[in-house]
Design a protein around this motif. Structure first.
Motif, PDB file in Angstrom:
ATOM      1  N   ASP A  12       0.822  -1.198   0.000  1.00  0.00           N
ATOM      2  CA  ASP A  12       0.000   0.000   0.000  1.00  0.00           C
ATOM      3  C   ASP A  12       0.863   1.257   0.000  1.00  0.00           C
ATOM      4  N   THR A  13       2.172   1.099   0.024  1.00  0.00           N
ATOM      5  CA  THR A  13       3.060   2.266   0.076  1.00  0.00           C
ATOM      6  C   THR A  13       3.829   2.419  -1.225  1.00  0.00           C
ATOM      7  N   VAL A  14       4.247   3.647  -1.482  1.00  0.00           N
ATOM      8  CA  VAL A  14       5.062   3.939  -2.654  1.00  0.00           C
ATOM      9  C   VAL A  14       6.208   4.839  -2.212  1.00  0.00           C
ATOM     10  N   THR A  15       7.382   4.605  -2.756  1.00  0.00           N
ATOM     11  CA  THR A  15       8.571   5.383  -2.398  1.00  0.00           C
ATOM     12  C   THR A  15       8.839   6.411  -3.491  1.00  0.00           C
ATOM     13  N   ILE A  16       8.733   7.675  -3.147  1.00  0.00           N
ATOM     14  CA  ILE A  16       8.880   8.745  -4.132  1.00  0.00           C
ATOM     15  C   ILE A  16       9.808   9.834  -3.601  1.00  0.00           C
ATOM     16  N   ASN A  17      10.301  10.662  -4.515  1.00  0.00           N
ATOM     17  CA  ASN A  17      11.132  11.805  -4.181  1.00  0.00           C
ATOM     18  C   ASN A  17      10.276  13.063  -4.212  1.00  0.00           C
ATOM     19  N   ILE A  18      10.620  14.049  -3.384  1.00  0.00           N
ATOM     20  CA  ILE A  18       9.857  15.289  -3.293  1.00  0.00           C
ATOM     21  C   ILE A  18      10.759  16.475  -3.615  1.00  0.00           C
ATOM     22  N   SER A  19      10.322  17.334  -4.549  1.00  0.00           N
ATOM     23  CA  SER A  19      11.030  18.584  -4.828  1.00  0.00           C
ATOM     24  C   SER A  19      10.026  19.716  -4.758  1.00  0.00           C
ATOM     25  N   ASN A  20      10.506  20.947  -4.781  1.00  0.00           N
ATOM     26  CA  ASN A  20       9.587  22.083  -4.689  1.00  0.00           C
ATOM     27  C   ASN A  20      10.100  23.269  -5.470  1.00  0.00           C
ATOM     28  N   SER A  21       9.209  24.206  -5.765  1.00  0.00           N
ATOM     29  CA  SER A  21       9.557  25.365  -6.588  1.00  0.00           C
ATOM     30  C   SER A  21      10.195  26.488  -5.787  1.00  0.00           C
ATOM     31  N   HIS A  22      10.346  26.309  -4.477  1.00  0.00           N
ATOM     32  CA  HIS A  22      10.984  27.333  -3.646  1.00  0.00           C
ATOM     33  C   HIS A  22      12.499  27.257  -3.723  1.00  0.00           C
ATOM     34  N   ASN A  23      13.029  26.045  -3.778  1.00  0.00           N
ATOM     35  CA  ASN A  23      14.469  25.858  -3.913  1.00  0.00           C
ATOM     36  C   ASN A  23      14.703  24.544  -4.652  1.00  0.00           C
ATOM     37  N   ASP A  24      15.952  24.188  -4.835  1.00  0.00           N
ATOM     38  CA  ASP A  24      16.276  23.006  -5.634  1.00  0.00           C
ATOM     39  C   ASP A  24      16.426  21.733  -4.808  1.00  0.00           C
ATOM     40  N   ALA A  25      16.154  21.805  -3.506  1.00  0.00           N
ATOM     41  CA  ALA A  25      16.366  20.638  -2.648  1.00  0.00           C
ATOM     42  C   ALA A  25      15.402  19.513  -3.000  1.00  0.00           C
ATOM     43  N   VAL A  26      15.911  18.278  -2.920  1.00  0.00           N
ATOM     44  CA  VAL A  26      15.088  17.091  -3.160  1.00  0.00           C
ATOM     45  C   VAL A  26      15.140  16.204  -1.932  1.00  0.00           C
ATOM     46  N   SER A  27      13.966  15.779  -1.469  1.00  0.00           N
ATOM     47  CA  SER A  27      13.887  14.814  -0.373  1.00  0.00           C
ATOM     48  C   SER A  27      13.744  13.440  -1.005  1.00  0.00           C
ATOM     49  N   PHE A  28      14.767  12.593  -0.839  1.00  0.00           N
ATOM     50  CA  PHE A  28      14.811  11.328  -1.557  1.00  0.00           C
ATOM     51  C   PHE A  28      14.126  10.183  -0.795  1.00  0.00           C
ATOM     52  N   GLU A  29      13.469   9.326  -1.553  1.00  0.00           N
ATOM     53  CA  GLU A  29      12.986   8.014  -1.116  1.00  0.00           C
ATOM     54  C   GLU A  29      12.190   8.053   0.183  1.00  0.00           C
ATOM     55  N   ARG A  30      11.096   8.809   0.154  1.00  0.00           N
ATOM     56  CA  ARG A  30      10.165   8.819   1.273  1.00  0.00           C
ATOM     57  C   ARG A  30       8.968   7.939   0.931  1.00  0.00           C
ATOM     58  N   LYS A  31       8.483   7.203   1.904  1.00  0.00           N
ATOM     59  CA  LYS A  31       7.359   6.288   1.669  1.00  0.00           C
ATOM     60  C   LYS A  31       6.043   6.953   2.049  1.00  0.00           C
ATOM     61  N   TYR A  32       5.055   6.763   1.177  1.00  0.00           N
ATOM     62  CA  TYR A  32       3.730   7.322   1.416  1.00  0.00           C
ATOM     63  C   TYR A  32       2.680   6.267   1.098  1.00  0.00           C
ATOM     64  N   SER A  33       1.558   6.350   1.792  1.00  0.00           N
ATOM     65  CA  SER A  33       0.464   5.405   1.574  1.00  0.00           C
ATOM     66  C   SER A  33      -0.322   5.772   0.317  1.00  0.00           C
ATOM     67  N   ARG A  34      -0.570   4.790  -0.517  1.00  0.00           N
ATOM     68  CA  ARG A  34      -1.379   5.013  -1.715  1.00  0.00           C
ATOM     69  C   ARG A  34      -2.856   5.240  -1.364  1.00  0.00           C
ATOM     70  N   SER A  35      -3.273   4.803  -0.174  1.00  0.00           N
ATOM     71  CA  SER A  35      -4.687   4.880   0.186  1.00  0.00           C
ATOM     72  C   SER A  35      -5.074   6.211   0.828  1.00  0.00           C
ATOM     73  N   GLN A  36      -4.122   7.124   0.996  1.00  0.00           N
ATOM     74  CA  GLN A  36      -4.466   8.443   1.517  1.00  0.00           C
ATOM     75  C   GLN A  36      -4.944   9.336   0.376  1.00  0.00           C
ATOM     76  N   THR A  37      -5.730  10.352   0.715  1.00  0.00           N
ATOM     77  CA  THR A  37      -6.180  11.289  -0.308  1.00  0.00           C
ATOM     78  C   THR A  37      -5.039  12.234  -0.662  1.00  0.00           C
ATOM     79  N   VAL A  38      -5.187  12.894  -1.797  1.00  0.00           N
ATOM     80  CA  VAL A  38      -4.173  13.857  -2.222  1.00  0.00           C
ATOM     81  C   VAL A  38      -4.061  14.983  -1.195  1.00  0.00           C
ATOM     82  N   ASN A  39      -5.196  15.384  -0.590  1.00  0.00           N
ATOM     83  CA  ASN A  39      -5.145  16.447   0.418  1.00  0.00           C
ATOM     84  C   ASN A  39      -4.364  15.996   1.647  1.00  0.00           C
ATOM     85  N   GLU A  40      -4.579  14.751   2.076  1.00  0.00           N
ATOM     86  CA  GLU A  40      -3.813  14.214   3.214  1.00  0.00           C
ATOM     87  C   GLU A  40      -2.332  14.149   2.881  1.00  0.00           C
TER      88      GLU A  40
END
Length: 242
Positions: A12-40
């Motif tokens: 039920d989990t997926v491992t993804i990387n997170i980046s943002n438009s504020h700076n170039d930092a990337v948070s690597f390989e964080r696990k998130y539940s596929r069953s949560q809503t996009v808002n959560e």
């Protein structure tokens, strides 16, 4: 929605990387539940990116290719084609909870040494500006387009008749009354006086005048939208009216 993981086990989990438009930092390989809503999911991204769940927009990437936008807060994360190793890019103004996020001002040299930045990711995978062959191809295309535009400018006389086709407007006929650059704008333009009041100005833009025409008869148009040729003004008579 459960997905098969290693060994065929459901996950039920997926491992993804997170980046943002504020700076170039990337948070690597964080696990998130596929069953949560996009808002959560957005709420969990707040402390990582400094964005606000109420205003942030999410884009899903595979490498440097945009897969889709996670554009429905009520949908489950797993309902989108998100897979391990993909990257979610957070777009926001980052003003809402900025004070809760640690800020680090790095010099260019220090930033280049970081291994968890978008720049490092692009360099490692030879993407974007770090793909020399692709950049050379883009530069060649840019020079070709510049030469083509300059030729069109040189061959078009002020006073030439033209037909203008742009998205969101009907096809318009008019006369070229200016050709060249506009102050503060990149590229080359034609200044056109239309036969009918289907333009947006009177031959001036940002307080600078380039040609004269009545209000709403003039526009400055990208070269590719202008076809120069034998386009006489359309004639109307009372017989055309009902």
């Amino acid at each position: 929605m459960l997905h098969l993981g290693n060994g065929g086990e459901t996950s039920d989990t997926v491992t993804i990387n997170i980046s943002n438009s504020h700076n170039d930092a990337v948070s690597f390989e964080r696990k998130y539940s596929r069953s949560q809503t996009v808002n959560e999911f957005k709420v969990k991204l707040e402390p990582i990116t400094g964005g606000s769940a109420g205003t942030m927009q999410l884009e899903l990437y595979s490498g440097d290719r945009l897969v889709c936008k996670l554009d429905s807060d009520s949908r489950l994360l797993g309902s989108y084609p998100v897979e391990d190793g993909m990257r979610v890019h957070v777009v926001d103004n980052f003003q809402f909870i900025q004070e809760n996020v640690a800020k680090f001002e790095l010099s260019t040299e220090e930033y280049d040494k970081k291994s968890d930045s978008v720049r490092s990711f692009l360099r490692k995978n030879k993407l974007g500006k770090y793909n020399e062959a692709e950049m050379a191809k883009l530069e060649e295309e840019r020079k070709r387009q510049e030469a083509e535009d300059q030729k069109k400018i040189d061959e078009t006389a002020v006073g030439a008749r033209c037909r203008v086709t742009t998205k969101g407007h009907p096809t318009r006929l008019g006369t070229v009354l200016y050709k060249g650059e506009l102050e503060g704008k990149p590229g080359l333009f034609f200044g056109v006086k239309f036969d009918e009041p289907l333009g947006v100005n009177d031959g001036s833009v940002n307080g600078k005048r380039y040609f004269d025409c009545p209000p709403k008869y003039g526009s400055f148009v990208a070269l590719k939208a202008v076809e120069v040729g034998d386009f006489p003004p359309e004639e109307f008579s009372l017989d055309d009216e009902l």
